[in-house]
Design an enzyme around this catalytic site. Structure first.
Site, short mmCIF file in Angstrom:
data_model
loop_
_atom_site.label_atom_id
_atom_site.label_comp_id
_atom_site.label_asym_id
_atom_site.label_seq_id
_atom_site.Cartn_x
_atom_site.Cartn_y
_atom_site.Cartn_z
N ASP A 1 36.08 47.70 38.17
CA ASP A 1 35.29 46.47 38.02
C ASP A 1 33.85 46.77 37.58
O ASP A 1 33.45 47.93 37.46
CB ASP A 1 35.34 45.72 39.36
CG ASP A 1 35.32 44.21 39.20
OD1 ASP A 1 34.88 43.72 38.15
OD2 ASP A 1 35.75 43.52 40.15
N ASP B 1 32.01 41.07 28.86
CA ASP B 1 30.55 40.95 28.67
C ASP B 1 30.03 41.77 27.49
O ASP B 1 29.10 41.37 26.82
CB ASP B 1 29.80 41.42 29.93
CG ASP B 1 29.83 40.36 31.01
OD1 ASP B 1 30.51 39.33 30.81
OD2 ASP B 1 29.17 40.57 32.05
N ASP C 1 36.50 35.46 35.77
CA ASP C 1 37.70 35.30 36.59
C ASP C 1 38.45 33.99 36.32
O ASP C 1 37.84 32.95 36.08
CB ASP C 1 37.32 35.33 38.08
CG ASP C 1 36.94 36.73 38.52
OD1 ASP C 1 36.85 37.63 37.66
OD2 ASP C 1 36.73 36.92 39.73
C1 GLA Z 1 35.75 40.53 40.19
C2 GLA Z 1 37.04 40.67 39.36
C3 GLA Z 1 38.18 40.04 40.12
C4 GLA Z 1 38.36 40.71 41.47
C5 GLA Z 1 37.05 40.64 42.25
C6 GLA Z 1 37.09 41.50 43.50
O1 GLA Z 1 35.39 39.20 40.32
O2 GLA Z 1 36.87 40.09 38.10
O3 GLA Z 1 39.39 40.12 39.37
O4 GLA Z 1 38.74 42.05 41.27
O5 GLA Z 1 35.95 41.09 41.48
O6 GLA Z 1 35.91 41.44 44.23
#
Ligand code: GLA
Length: 401
Positions: free
Chosen positions: A147, A183, A202
Site C-alpha cells: 500500500d 496517484d 478505494d
Molecule cells: C488502503 C487500500 C485498501 C486497504 C486499506 C487498508 O485504503 O487502498 O484496499 O488495503 O488501505 O488499510
C-alpha cells in the site's frame, strides 16, 4: 576461453539482477482478501473460515486461489527488527496460517505498505523492506499487496522497485500487487515492477455514487468503471490494471452485484472477492462462481474490453477473446428497465487498439447468454433482452463455420 568465462559471469550477473518474478499472473489473479468485509477486525479465525469456504463453496474449483490477509495483522517488530503478527488476532502466527491455507491447495497472501505506517496505522515496511521480504518468504507467502499510506516524499516507482528487489532477493516467487491508487499513473511504469496495480482510490459497496469519508472519498462501481476507460492499452498478461477488489455480496442488490462482476470480467480485472465467504448467500455464490463469465475475465489473450457505445443509459462493451470469439456486455446504468433490440449488422466491430474485427454482414456468430446459461440464436437475427435497471447482460459470440 577467457571470453567464455566473461560471458558466463555476465549471464550469471544478469540472472542475479533483481527483477519481478515473471509469469506469476498470466491471467488476472483470482482470490479473496479480508479488507472489504472485515477491515481491521480481521482474525486468524476469519482467514481460516474464508479458506475453508473457498474450497467448500466451489470457488477454488472456479479458479480462485489466493487467500490474502489485508491490513491489521501486524504487531510490533522484535529486537532484531523482524515484523511480528498481532498475537491477539493471530495467535498461531502467520506461518501456521499459511501452512493451513497451503494444505487446502490454495495460495497465501499478505499486506504491507511502503511507509512507516499502514493505512490502518500499523507497522509498515519502510527501512525494513529486505527484512520483511525474508520474513514473507520464510512464512510461505505467495502474494504481497503493498500500500501507499505515509509515503510522503517517496518516489512511487522507486519505492515499489525497492520492494520488488527485496522480494527477488528473498528468492520466493511472490505476486506483487501495487496499491498506489493510481496517484502516479502506475500503468505507465509498473509493468516491470509488479503484476497488478490499483488504478483508483478505494471501492465501496455502492453502485453509482461517491462516498465522502471526510478527508477522503471512496467510489462506487460505476465511478471506478469510468476511470478505466483511458488505460485499457496498459493491461495484459502478467501486468494488470486493478480496479480494486470485489464488493459482490457486500450489500448491493443482486442485479448490481451481477453488473459489477460482469464489468470486472469485461475489464480483465483481478477477481479478488471481498465478502464473507463463510456466510454467503446462494445468489452471491452463483455470481462469484459462474464459470462462463469467469472465462471472459480469464481469457488467455488478456485483452481488456472497451466501451463500444452509450445510448439512453445503456452501454455496450466489447472484448476480443481467443479463437476469434467476442464478449459483448449490455450494461444498463439507468433507473429503468431497458428493452434491447440489437442489430448486429448495424454494429460491426473494429477494435482500433488490437485491429480485431467482427463483420456481422459477412460472418455469422452463435450467441451464448452467460448469465441465463443458454444459447440465444445467431447474429443473423437481432438480439433482444429486457435488462433490469442496474443490471448487465453478457453474451459470448463464437464464429459459426
Ligand atoms: C488502503 C487500500 C485498501 C486497504 C486499506 C487498508 O485504503 O487502498 O484496499 O488495503 O488501505 O488499510
Amino acid at each position: 576461453m577467457k571470453q567464455l568465462i566473461t560471458l558466463a559471469v555476465l549471464l550469471l550477473s544478469f540472472t542475479m539482477y533483481a527483477q519481478k518474478y515473471d509469469g506469476l499472473a498470466k491471467t488476472p489473479p483470482m482470490g479473496w482478501n479480508s479488507w472489504n468485509k472485515f477491515a481491521c477486525d480481521v482474525s486468524e479465525k476469519h482467514v481460516r473460515e474464508a479458506a475453508d469456504a473457498m474450497v467448500s463453496s466451489g470457488m477454488k474449483d472456479a479458479g480462485y486461489k489466493y487467500i490474502v490477509i489485508d491490513d491489521c495483522w501486524q504487531g510490533e517488530r522484535d529486537s532484531l527488527g523482524f515484523i511480528q503478527p498481532d498475537l491477539k488476532r493471530f495467535p498461531s502466527g502467520i506461518k501456521a496460517l499459511a501452512d493451513y491455507v497451503h494444505s487446502l491447495g490454495l495460495k497465501f497472501g499478505i499486506y504491507s505498505d511502503v511507509g512507516w505506517k499502514t493505512c490502518g496505522g500499523k507497522t509498515a515496511s519502510r527501512g525494513h523492506e529486505f527484512q520483511d521480504a525474508i520474513s514473507y518468504a520464510s512464512w510461505g507467502v505467495d502474494y504481497l499487496k503493498y500500500d501507499w499510506c505515509s509515503s510522503e516524499f517517496l518516489n512511487a516507482k522507486g519505492a515499489y522497485i525497492t520492494m520488488r528487489e527485496a522480494l527477488y532477493a528473498a528468492r520466493r516467487p511472490i505476486v506483487f500487487s501495487i496499491c498506489e491508487w493510481g496517484d502516479n499513473k502506475p500503468w505507465e511504469w509498473a509493468a516491470e515492477v509488479g503484476h497488478l496495480w490499483r488504478t483508483t482510490g478505494d471501492i465501496s459497496p455502492v453502485f453509482d455514487s461517491v462516498v465522502n469519508h471526510g478527508t477522503w472519498n471512496s467510489f462506487g462501481v460505476m465511478q471506478i468503471v469510468d476511470k478505466q476507460i483511458d488505460i485499457r492499452k496498459y493491461n495484459g498478461p502478467d501486468h494488470w490494471n486493478d480496479p480494486d477488489m470485489l464488493e459482490v455480496g457486500n450489500g448491493m442488490s443482486n442485479n448490481e452485484d451481477k453488473a459489477h462482476f460482469t464489468m470486472w470480467c469485461i475489464l480483465s480485472a483481478p477477481l479478488i472477492a471481498g465478502n464473507d465467504l463463510f456466510n454467503m448467500s446462494k445468489e452471491t455464490k452463483e455470481i462469484l462462481t459462474n464459470a462462463e463469465v469467469i472465462a471472459i475475465d480469464q481469457d488467455s489473450l488478456g485483452i481488456s474490453g472497451y466501451k463500444y457505445s452509450s445510448v439512453d443509459g445503456l452501454e455496450t462493451w466489447v472484448k476480443p477473446l481467443q479463437n476469434g470469439d467476442w464478449a459483448v456486455c449490455y450494461l444498463n446504468r439507468s433507473k429503468k428497465e431497458y428493452d434491447l433490440n440489437y442489430s448486429w449488422q448495424k454494429n460491426n466491430i473494429v477494435d482500433t487498439l488490437t485491429g480485431k474485427k467482427a463483420d456481422f454482414e459477412k460472418d455469422k456468430y452463435g450467441i451464448r447468454d452467460l448469465w441465463a446459461h443458454k444459447d440465444a440464436g445467431t447474429t443473423n437475427k437481432n438480439f433482444t433482452a429486457k435488462i433490469a435497471s442496474r443490471d448487465a447482460v453478457l453474451v459470448r459470440l463464437s464464429l459459426k463455420k
